[in-house]
Motif scaffolding. Structure first.
Motif, short mmCIF file in Angstrom:
data_model
loop_
_atom_site.label_atom_id
_atom_site.label_comp_id
_atom_site.label_asym_id
_atom_site.label_seq_id
_atom_site.Cartn_x
_atom_site.Cartn_y
_atom_site.Cartn_z
N GLN A 25 0.83 -1.21 0.00
CA GLN A 25 0.00 0.00 0.00
C GLN A 25 0.87 1.26 0.00
O GLN A 25 0.58 2.21 -0.73
CB GLN A 25 -0.92 0.00 1.22
CG GLN A 25 -1.94 1.10 1.24
CD GLN A 25 -2.87 1.00 2.43
OE1 GLN A 25 -2.74 0.13 3.29
NE2 GLN A 25 -3.84 1.90 2.49
N VAL A 26 1.94 1.28 0.79
CA VAL A 26 2.85 2.42 0.82
C VAL A 26 3.52 2.59 -0.54
O VAL A 26 3.63 3.70 -1.07
CB VAL A 26 3.91 2.26 1.94
CG1 VAL A 26 5.02 3.29 1.79
CG2 VAL A 26 3.26 2.37 3.30
N GLY A 27 3.96 1.49 -1.14
CA GLY A 27 4.61 1.54 -2.45
C GLY A 27 3.70 2.06 -3.54
O GLY A 27 4.11 2.84 -4.40
N GLN A 28 2.44 1.64 -3.52
CA GLN A 28 1.49 2.07 -4.54
C GLN A 28 1.08 3.53 -4.36
O GLN A 28 0.99 4.28 -5.31
CB GLN A 28 0.24 1.20 -4.51
CG GLN A 28 0.46 -0.19 -5.02
CD GLN A 28 -0.77 -1.06 -4.83
OE1 GLN A 28 -1.71 -0.69 -4.12
NE2 GLN A 28 -0.77 -2.23 -5.45
N GLN A 29 0.85 3.92 -3.12
CA GLN A 29 0.33 5.26 -2.88
C GLN A 29 1.39 6.34 -3.01
O GLN A 29 1.09 7.45 -3.45
CB GLN A 29 -0.31 5.33 -1.50
CG GLN A 29 -1.09 6.59 -1.28
CD GLN A 29 -2.01 6.51 -0.09
OE1 GLN A 29 -2.37 5.43 0.36
NE2 GLN A 29 -2.39 7.65 0.42
N LEU A 36 11.51 1.65 0.00
CA LEU A 36 10.33 1.03 0.58
C LEU A 36 10.67 0.17 1.80
O LEU A 36 9.95 0.17 2.78
CB LEU A 36 9.61 0.20 -0.48
CG LEU A 36 8.24 -0.35 -0.13
CD1 LEU A 36 7.30 0.77 0.27
CD2 LEU A 36 7.67 -1.10 -1.31
N MET A 37 11.81 -0.52 1.75
CA MET A 37 12.21 -1.37 2.89
C MET A 37 12.60 -0.53 4.10
O MET A 37 12.54 -1.00 5.23
CB MET A 37 13.38 -2.28 2.49
CG MET A 37 13.00 -3.31 1.44
SD MET A 37 11.65 -4.38 1.94
CE MET A 37 12.50 -5.45 3.06
N ASP A 38 13.01 0.72 3.88
CA ASP A 38 13.30 1.62 5.01
C ASP A 38 12.01 2.15 5.63
O ASP A 38 11.95 2.37 6.84
CB ASP A 38 14.17 2.79 4.55
CG ASP A 38 15.55 2.35 4.09
OD1 ASP A 38 16.03 1.32 4.59
OD2 ASP A 38 16.12 3.03 3.22
N LEU A 39 11.00 2.36 4.81
CA LEU A 39 9.72 2.86 5.31
C LEU A 39 8.96 1.79 6.10
O LEU A 39 8.38 2.08 7.15
CB LEU A 39 8.85 3.33 4.15
CG LEU A 39 9.21 4.68 3.55
CD1 LEU A 39 8.50 4.88 2.23
CD2 LEU A 39 8.85 5.79 4.51
N LEU A 77 -3.90 6.34 3.20
CA LEU A 77 -2.74 6.27 4.08
C LEU A 77 -1.99 7.59 4.04
O LEU A 77 -1.72 8.13 2.97
CB LEU A 77 -1.83 5.12 3.62
CG LEU A 77 -0.80 4.60 4.58
CD1 LEU A 77 -1.48 3.96 5.78
CD2 LEU A 77 0.07 3.58 3.88
N TYR A 78 -1.65 8.12 5.22
CA TYR A 78 -0.91 9.37 5.33
C TYR A 78 0.35 9.14 6.16
O TYR A 78 0.29 8.44 7.18
CB TYR A 78 -1.75 10.44 6.04
CG TYR A 78 -3.03 10.79 5.33
CD1 TYR A 78 -3.04 11.74 4.32
CD2 TYR A 78 -4.23 10.20 5.69
CE1 TYR A 78 -4.22 12.08 3.67
CE2 TYR A 78 -5.41 10.52 5.05
CZ TYR A 78 -5.40 11.47 4.05
OH TYR A 78 -6.56 11.79 3.42
#
Length: 143
Positions: A25-29, A36-39, A77-78
């Motif tokens: 979801q984070v990657g798409q948004q 992404l692995m750090d987030l 997601l924010y």
């Protein structure tokens, strides 16, 4: 949303499958495949906290090591301020003056006269944004 008291409904550790869903979801948004692995790290403790705000809205907060990283409201997601400090380019950033920021924290809307814009403002200045697009606001001289 978080100025008034809120009630915690539940707080649990995230499962592996939910971690993958969050990462997707984070990657798409946010289109951030490079970090992404750090987030959403694999080995870190991630907690899911379900809240009920004063206005009755249900909010899901994802926290990493006790620091809130993301929150989900109305299926959007924010990132939190903590996440934006680590990854300032995650959202489009608008810069404003400290007196304007005080008005924003009281609930006022950000308008074009309150922005610090480099160069000339043209009619297509805001053309790339849709209503409801997440963005961040920073103060002049602060990241």
């Amino acid at each position: 949303m978080f100025l008034k008291p809120f009630r915690i409904k539940s707080q649990t550790a995230i499962k592996g499958s939910d971690r993958k869903k969050l990462r997707t979801q984070v990657g798409q948004q946010f289109s951030v495949e490079c970090y992404l692995m750090d987030l959403v790290p694999n080995k870190e403790d991630i907690t899911v906290i379900k809240l009920n705000t004063h206005s009755g809205s249900d909010v899901v907060v994802y926290s990493i090591h006790g620091n809130p990283a993301f929150f989900e409201l109305d299926m959007v997601l924010y990132p939190t301020v903590y996440t934006l400090w680590k990854f300032p380019g995650l959202l489009t950033v608008f810069t404003t003056w400290p007196p304007v920021f005080k008005k924003l924290t009281s609930g006022a809307d950000l308008m074009l006269p309150g922005l610090i814009v480099k160069g000339e403002v043209r009619p297509n200045f805001m053309g790339g944004f849709q209503k409801g697009t997440p963005c961040s606001v920073k103060l002049l001289g602060n990241k």
